[in-house]
Design an enzyme around this catalytic site. Structure first.
Site, PDB file in Angstrom:
ATOM      1  N   GLY A   1       0.832  -1.214   0.000  1.00  0.00           N
ATOM      2  CA  GLY A   1       0.000   0.000   0.000  1.00  0.00           C
ATOM      3  C   GLY A   1       0.858   1.252   0.000  1.00  0.00           C
ATOM      4  N   GLY A   2       2.042   1.167  -0.606  1.00  0.00           N
ATOM      5  CA  GLY A   2       2.982   2.300  -0.570  1.00  0.00           C
ATOM      6  C   GLY A   2       2.712   3.378  -1.606  1.00  0.00           C
TER       7      GLY A   2
ATOM      8  N   THR B   1       0.055   5.363  -1.768  1.00  0.00           N
ATOM      9  CA  THR B   1      -0.772   6.486  -1.285  1.00  0.00           C
ATOM     10  C   THR B   1      -0.567   6.695   0.224  1.00  0.00           C
TER      11      THR B   1
ATOM     12  N   LEU C   1      -0.232   7.068   4.079  1.00  0.00           N
ATOM     13  CA  LEU C   1       0.845   6.828   5.038  1.00  0.00           C
ATOM     14  C   LEU C   1       1.961   5.988   4.413  1.00  0.00           C
TER      15      LEU C   1
ATOM     16  N   ARG D   1      -2.843  -2.286  -5.610  1.00  0.00           N
ATOM     17  CA  ARG D   1      -3.583  -2.865  -6.726  1.00  0.00           C
ATOM     18  C   ARG D   1      -3.548  -1.994  -7.981  1.00  0.00           C
TER      19      ARG D   1
ATOM     20  N   ARG E   1      -4.206  -9.924  -1.173  1.00  0.00           N
ATOM     21  CA  ARG E   1      -5.130 -11.032  -0.853  1.00  0.00           C
ATOM     22  C   ARG E   1      -4.799 -12.282  -1.662  1.00  0.00           C
TER      23      ARG E   1
ATOM     24  N   PHE F   1     -14.289   0.614   5.877  1.00  0.00           N
ATOM     25  CA  PHE F   1     -15.441   1.495   5.647  1.00  0.00           C
ATOM     26  C   PHE F   1     -16.279   1.547   6.905  1.00  0.00           C
TER      27      PHE F   1
ATOM     28  N   TYR G   1      -7.634   1.353  17.624  1.00  0.00           N
ATOM     29  CA  TYR G   1      -8.737   0.524  18.130  1.00  0.00           C
ATOM     30  C   TYR G   1      -8.445  -0.983  18.011  1.00  0.00           C
TER      31      TYR G   1
ATOM     32  N   PRO H   1      -1.734   3.849  14.879  1.00  0.00           N
ATOM     33  CA  PRO H   1      -1.987   5.284  14.765  1.00  0.00           C
ATOM     34  C   PRO H   1      -3.437   5.637  15.096  1.00  0.00           C
TER      35      PRO H   1
HETATM   36  C1  HXC Z   1     -20.830  -2.075   3.488  1.00  0.00           C
HETATM   37  C2  HXC Z   1     -19.430  -2.602   1.724  1.00  0.00           C
HETATM   38  C3  HXC Z   1     -19.009  -1.250   1.639  1.00  0.00           C
HETATM   39  C4  HXC Z   1     -19.576  -0.311   2.562  1.00  0.00           C
HETATM   40  C5  HXC Z   1     -17.988  -2.395   0.109  1.00  0.00           C
HETATM   41  N1  HXC Z   1     -18.780  -3.263   0.759  1.00  0.00           N
HETATM   42  N2  HXC Z   1     -18.110  -1.162   0.634  1.00  0.00           N
HETATM   43  N3  HXC Z   1     -20.322  -2.998   2.634  1.00  0.00           N
HETATM   44  N4  HXC Z   1     -20.479  -0.762   3.468  1.00  0.00           N
HETATM   45  N5  HXC Z   1     -19.241   0.972   2.536  1.00  0.00           N
HETATM   46  C6  HXC Z   1     -18.920  -4.684   0.483  1.00  0.00           C
HETATM   47  C7  HXC Z   1     -19.441  -4.913  -0.938  1.00  0.00           C
HETATM   48  O1  HXC Z   1     -20.858  -4.864  -0.988  1.00  0.00           O
HETATM   49  C8  HXC Z   1     -18.918  -6.319  -1.220  1.00  0.00           C
HETATM   50  O2  HXC Z   1     -19.713  -7.293  -0.585  1.00  0.00           O
HETATM   51  C9  HXC Z   1     -17.583  -6.339  -0.495  1.00  0.00           C
HETATM   52  O3  HXC Z   1     -17.646  -5.314   0.513  1.00  0.00           O
HETATM   53  C10 HXC Z   1     -16.424  -6.034  -1.419  1.00  0.00           C
HETATM   54  O4  HXC Z   1     -16.690  -4.827  -2.080  1.00  0.00           O
HETATM   55  P1  HXC Z   1     -15.852  -4.379  -3.365  1.00  0.00           P
HETATM   56  O5  HXC Z   1     -16.247  -2.998  -3.728  1.00  0.00           O
HETATM   57  O6  HXC Z   1     -15.902  -5.434  -4.415  1.00  0.00           O
HETATM   58  O7  HXC Z   1     -14.382  -4.430  -2.716  1.00  0.00           O
HETATM   59  P2  HXC Z   1     -12.991  -4.091  -3.274  1.00  0.00           P
HETATM   60  O8  HXC Z   1     -13.055  -3.566  -4.698  1.00  0.00           O
HETATM   61  O9  HXC Z   1     -12.136  -5.244  -2.998  1.00  0.00           O
HETATM   62  O10 HXC Z   1     -12.555  -2.814  -2.383  1.00  0.00           O
HETATM   63  C11 HXC Z   1     -12.213  -2.962  -1.029  1.00  0.00           C
HETATM   64  C12 HXC Z   1     -12.826  -1.866  -0.168  1.00  0.00           C
HETATM   65  C13 HXC Z   1     -12.475  -0.447  -0.713  1.00  0.00           C
HETATM   66  C14 HXC Z   1     -12.235  -2.054   1.234  1.00  0.00           C
HETATM   67  C15 HXC Z   1     -14.318  -2.011  -0.104  1.00  0.00           C
HETATM   68  O11 HXC Z   1     -12.982   0.550   0.152  1.00  0.00           O
HETATM   69  C16 HXC Z   1     -10.992  -0.233  -0.894  1.00  0.00           C
HETATM   70  O12 HXC Z   1     -10.451  -0.563  -1.925  1.00  0.00           O
HETATM   71  N6  HXC Z   1     -10.298   0.308   0.121  1.00  0.00           N
HETATM   72  C17 HXC Z   1      -8.828   0.481   0.119  1.00  0.00           C
HETATM   73  C18 HXC Z   1      -8.363   1.709   0.829  1.00  0.00           C
HETATM   74  C19 HXC Z   1      -8.936   1.996   2.187  1.00  0.00           C
HETATM   75  O13 HXC Z   1      -9.987   1.466   2.566  1.00  0.00           O
HETATM   76  N7  HXC Z   1      -8.264   2.832   2.922  1.00  0.00           N
HETATM   77  C20 HXC Z   1      -8.665   3.233   4.283  1.00  0.00           C
HETATM   78  C21 HXC Z   1      -7.755   2.703   5.277  1.00  0.00           C
HETATM   79  S1  HXC Z   1      -8.017   3.563   6.816  1.00  0.00           S
HETATM   80  P3  HXC Z   1     -20.627  -8.334  -1.451  1.00  0.00           P
HETATM   81  O14 HXC Z   1     -21.290  -9.183  -0.422  1.00  0.00           O
HETATM   82  O15 HXC Z   1     -21.549  -7.478  -2.244  1.00  0.00           O
HETATM   83  O16 HXC Z   1     -19.660  -9.104  -2.288  1.00  0.00           O
HETATM   84  C22 HXC Z   1      -7.970   2.422   8.049  1.00  0.00           C
HETATM   85  C23 HXC Z   1      -7.951   2.858   9.505  1.00  0.00           C
HETATM   86  C24 HXC Z   1      -8.339   4.278   9.744  1.00  0.00           C
HETATM   87  O17 HXC Z   1      -7.908   1.285   7.829  1.00  0.00           O
HETATM   88  C25 HXC Z   1      -8.472   4.531  11.225  1.00  0.00           C
HETATM   89  C26 HXC Z   1      -8.715   5.977  11.509  1.00  0.00           C
HETATM   90  C27 HXC Z   1      -8.576   6.289  12.975  1.00  0.00           C
HETATM   91  P1  NAP Z   2      -4.829   4.578   2.071  1.00  0.00           P
HETATM   92  O1  NAP Z   2      -4.123   5.721   1.429  1.00  0.00           O
HETATM   93  O2  NAP Z   2      -6.169   4.202   1.558  1.00  0.00           O
HETATM   94  O3  NAP Z   2      -3.841   3.342   2.030  1.00  0.00           O
HETATM   95  C1  NAP Z   2      -4.217   2.031   1.829  1.00  0.00           C
HETATM   96  C2  NAP Z   2      -3.319   1.452   0.750  1.00  0.00           C
HETATM   97  O4  NAP Z   2      -3.507   0.052   0.688  1.00  0.00           O
HETATM   98  C3  NAP Z   2      -3.600   2.013  -0.638  1.00  0.00           C
HETATM   99  O5  NAP Z   2      -2.386   2.412  -1.238  1.00  0.00           O
HETATM  100  C4  NAP Z   2      -4.193   0.828  -1.391  1.00  0.00           C
HETATM  101  O6  NAP Z   2      -3.804   0.874  -2.762  1.00  0.00           O
HETATM  102  C5  NAP Z   2      -3.561  -0.342  -0.664  1.00  0.00           C
HETATM  103  N1  NAP Z   2      -4.353  -1.561  -0.758  1.00  0.00           N
HETATM  104  C6  NAP Z   2      -5.651  -1.724  -0.431  1.00  0.00           C
HETATM  105  N2  NAP Z   2      -6.047  -2.975  -0.696  1.00  0.00           N
HETATM  106  C7  NAP Z   2      -4.963  -3.627  -1.182  1.00  0.00           C
HETATM  107  C8  NAP Z   2      -4.728  -4.942  -1.639  1.00  0.00           C
HETATM  108  N3  NAP Z   2      -5.695  -5.844  -1.628  1.00  0.00           N
HETATM  109  N4  NAP Z   2      -3.492  -5.266  -2.073  1.00  0.00           N
HETATM  110  C9  NAP Z   2      -2.497  -4.346  -2.077  1.00  0.00           C
HETATM  111  N5  NAP Z   2      -2.658  -3.080  -1.658  1.00  0.00           N
HETATM  112  C10 NAP Z   2      -3.877  -2.727  -1.217  1.00  0.00           C
HETATM  113  O7  NAP Z   2      -5.015   4.862   3.634  1.00  0.00           O
HETATM  114  P2  NAP Z   2      -3.969   5.272   4.770  1.00  0.00           P
HETATM  115  O8  NAP Z   2      -4.664   6.199   5.665  1.00  0.00           O
HETATM  116  O9  NAP Z   2      -2.689   5.680   4.157  1.00  0.00           O
HETATM  117  O10 NAP Z   2      -3.798   3.895   5.540  1.00  0.00           O
HETATM  118  C11 NAP Z   2      -2.544   3.245   5.617  1.00  0.00           C
HETATM  119  C12 NAP Z   2      -2.506   2.325   6.815  1.00  0.00           C
HETATM  120  O11 NAP Z   2      -2.654   3.079   8.021  1.00  0.00           O
HETATM  121  C13 NAP Z   2      -3.599   1.281   6.862  1.00  0.00           C
HETATM  122  O12 NAP Z   2      -3.108   0.079   7.414  1.00  0.00           O
HETATM  123  C14 NAP Z   2      -4.610   1.885   7.803  1.00  0.00           C
HETATM  124  O13 NAP Z   2      -5.419   0.912   8.405  1.00  0.00           O
HETATM  125  C15 NAP Z   2      -3.677   2.537   8.799  1.00  0.00           C
HETATM  126  N6  NAP Z   2      -4.268   3.600   9.602  1.00  0.00           N
HETATM  127  C16 NAP Z   2      -4.578   4.798   9.032  1.00  0.00           C
HETATM  128  C17 NAP Z   2      -5.082   5.798   9.840  1.00  0.00           C
HETATM  129  C18 NAP Z   2      -5.421   7.160   9.288  1.00  0.00           C
HETATM  130  O14 NAP Z   2      -6.060   7.936   9.991  1.00  0.00           O
HETATM  131  N7  NAP Z   2      -5.002   7.509   8.079  1.00  0.00           N
HETATM  132  C19 NAP Z   2      -5.298   5.570  11.201  1.00  0.00           C
HETATM  133  C20 NAP Z   2      -4.989   4.317  11.733  1.00  0.00           C
HETATM  134  C21 NAP Z   2      -4.463   3.345  10.916  1.00  0.00           C
HETATM  135  P3  NAP Z   2      -4.740   0.236  -3.909  1.00  0.00           P
HETATM  136  O15 NAP Z   2      -6.124   0.736  -3.653  1.00  0.00           O
HETATM  137  O16 NAP Z   2      -4.128   0.749  -5.184  1.00  0.00           O
HETATM  138  O17 NAP Z   2      -4.603  -1.227  -3.788  1.00  0.00           O
END
Ligand code: HXC
Ligand code: NAP
Length: 283
Positions: free
Chosen positions: A16-17, A19, A21, A41, A69, A98, A148, A189
């Site tokens: 996940g490098g 974007t 963090l 990805r 994955r 989410f 958390y 974090p």
């Molecule tokens: C409920 C959801 C949903 C939502 C997707 N799904 N979004 N369900 N609410 N908002 C369900 C879909 O219906 C589907 O289920 C399954 O999840 C997979 O959805 P896809 O869209 O096909 O998933 P995919 O393309 O693999 O994308 C993964 C993703 C997406 C997690 C849903 O948001 C993503 O790519 N995220 C990557 C980056 C990210 O999330 N960064 C944030 C990290 S911050 P069904 O049953 O229909 O198949 C973090 C900590 C922050 O982690 C802490 C702050 C303090």
């Molecule tokens: P982010 O920019 O959305 O980073 C997530 C990264 O993971 C993206 O570059 C994404 O790239 C990659 N990724 C997602 N699914 C993947 C997959 N299946 N295979 C390979 N790469 C994948 O969010 P961020 O805030 O920088 O988060 C980074 C880390 O910090 C995460 O572990 C998050 O849980 C943690 N964190 C963040 C916060 C915050 O407030 N920002 C707080 C606590 C913890 P692609 O979509 O291109 O795959």
């Protein structure tokens, strides 16, 4: 903060490098002399980050499209990197998340998050760990969890389950692999503004103000602060830190746990004064 050659000669993979963090850590590691590999990805996002950081730091960075994955894709990526000389450090940073009411989640929704955060971390950890053990090569793993991970959190249950699993993995392997030269730590974090996290977890702009105010330091963390902590934890300067989960949240999770903390904002000045001890009649 550091000697400019702190990470000289280290070869580091950040999942996940492309974007947020992960990109911030990549930049810092490159500035400190490391060769950095990033994966994610989206090929275009990776290529853009690779080009930007190469120009900015004039250091060696390579990117690989890879879905963590997919075990086969992970093995192929790691094999390619190993042909190029192997790794010294892995940062498991890729995540998905989410906000949702748990009773409304499908099984696929659980799978999506557990697949990226827990299984993705396991896939990368095992692919590198096995190679390090076989070659008797020292290695450092750093897992990015969340504040958390130990308390759990409503409305991000698949993430909380997965992050706590990663904490258990970190602590378990720190012990199992520690005497064979592999160090495992994690950073937990609190909120740090990134597009990926904030677009998904703070659906209304005014919620940012609420989130800032509930932090004892009244601010969010900064990407640079996380990157500096990560640089220390992957460097030889932290060689005796193993199995540790370092929380970096301005004290936020503790304020949520303290029984009387909320009173501080609710009591009036008059009430605080009324609670002070009265002067004794002798004075
Ligand atoms: C409920 C959801 C949903 C939502 C997707 N799904 N979004 N369900 N609410 N908002 C369900 C879909 O219906 C589907 O289920 C399954 O999840 C997979 O959805 P896809 O869209 O096909 O998933 P995919 O393309 O693999 O994308 C993964 C993703 C997406 C997690 C849903 O948001 C993503 O790519 N995220 C990557 C980056 C990210 O999330 N960064 C944030 C990290 S911050 P069904 O049953 O229909 O198949 C973090 C900590 C922050 O982690 C802490 C702050 C303090
Ligand atoms: P982010 O920019 O959305 O980073 C997530 C990264 O993971 C993206 O570059 C994404 O790239 C990659 N990724 C997602 N699914 C993947 C997959 N299946 N295979 C390979 N790469 C994948 O969010 P961020 O805030 O920088 O988060 C980074 C880390 O910090 C995460 O572990 C998050 O849980 C943690 N964190 C963040 C916060 C915050 O407030 N920002 C707080 C606590 C913890 P692609 O979509 O291109 O795959």
């Amino acid at each position: 903060m550091f000697q400019p050659d702190l990470l000289q000669g280290k070869r580091i993979l950040i999942t996940g490098g492309g974007t947020g963090l992960g990109k911030g850590m990549a930049r810092r590691f490159l500035e400190l002399g490391a060769t950095v590999y990033i994966c994610g990805r989206r090929k275009e996002v990776l290529a853009e980050t690779e080009a930007e950081l190469r120009v900015a730091t004039k250091a060696k960075i390579h990117s690989f499209p890879c879905d963590v994955r997919n075990l086969q894709a992970v093995e192929e990526m790691i094999e390619t990197i190993w042909k190029d000389g192997g790794l010294d450090v892995v940062v498991n940073n890729a995540a998905g998340n989410f906000l949702a009411r748990t009773e409304e989640l499908s099984s696929g929704a659980f799978d999506a998050i557990i697949g990226i955060v827990l299984m993705g971390t396991i896939n990368v950890t095992m692919a590198c760990g096995r190679r390090w053990l076989k070659a008797q090569h020292p290695g450092v793993m750093l897992n990015i969890v969340a504040s958390y991970a130990s308390s759990g959190s409503a409305y991000v249950v698949p993430s909380a389950i997965s992050k706590s699993g990663v904490v258990a993995l970190t602590r378990s392997l720190a012990v199992e692999w520690g005497n064979r030269g592999i160090r495992m730590n994690a950073i937990a974090p609190g909120p740090i503004p990134t597009e990926g996290a904030f677009s998904r977890l703070l659906p209304r702009p005014e919620l940012e103000q609420f989130a800032r105010e509930r932090n004892p330091m009244n601010r969010f963390g900064r990407v640079e602060e996380l990157a500096d902590l990560a640089a220390f934890l992957v460097s030889d300067g932290s060689a005796y830190i193993n199995g540790e989960i370092v929380t970096m949240d301005g004290g936020e999770w503790l304020q949520g746990a303290g029984e009387f903390t909320a009173l501080g904002r609710m009591l009036t000045e008059k009430e605080w004064q009324a609670m002070k001890p009265r002067k004794s009649p002798k004075e």
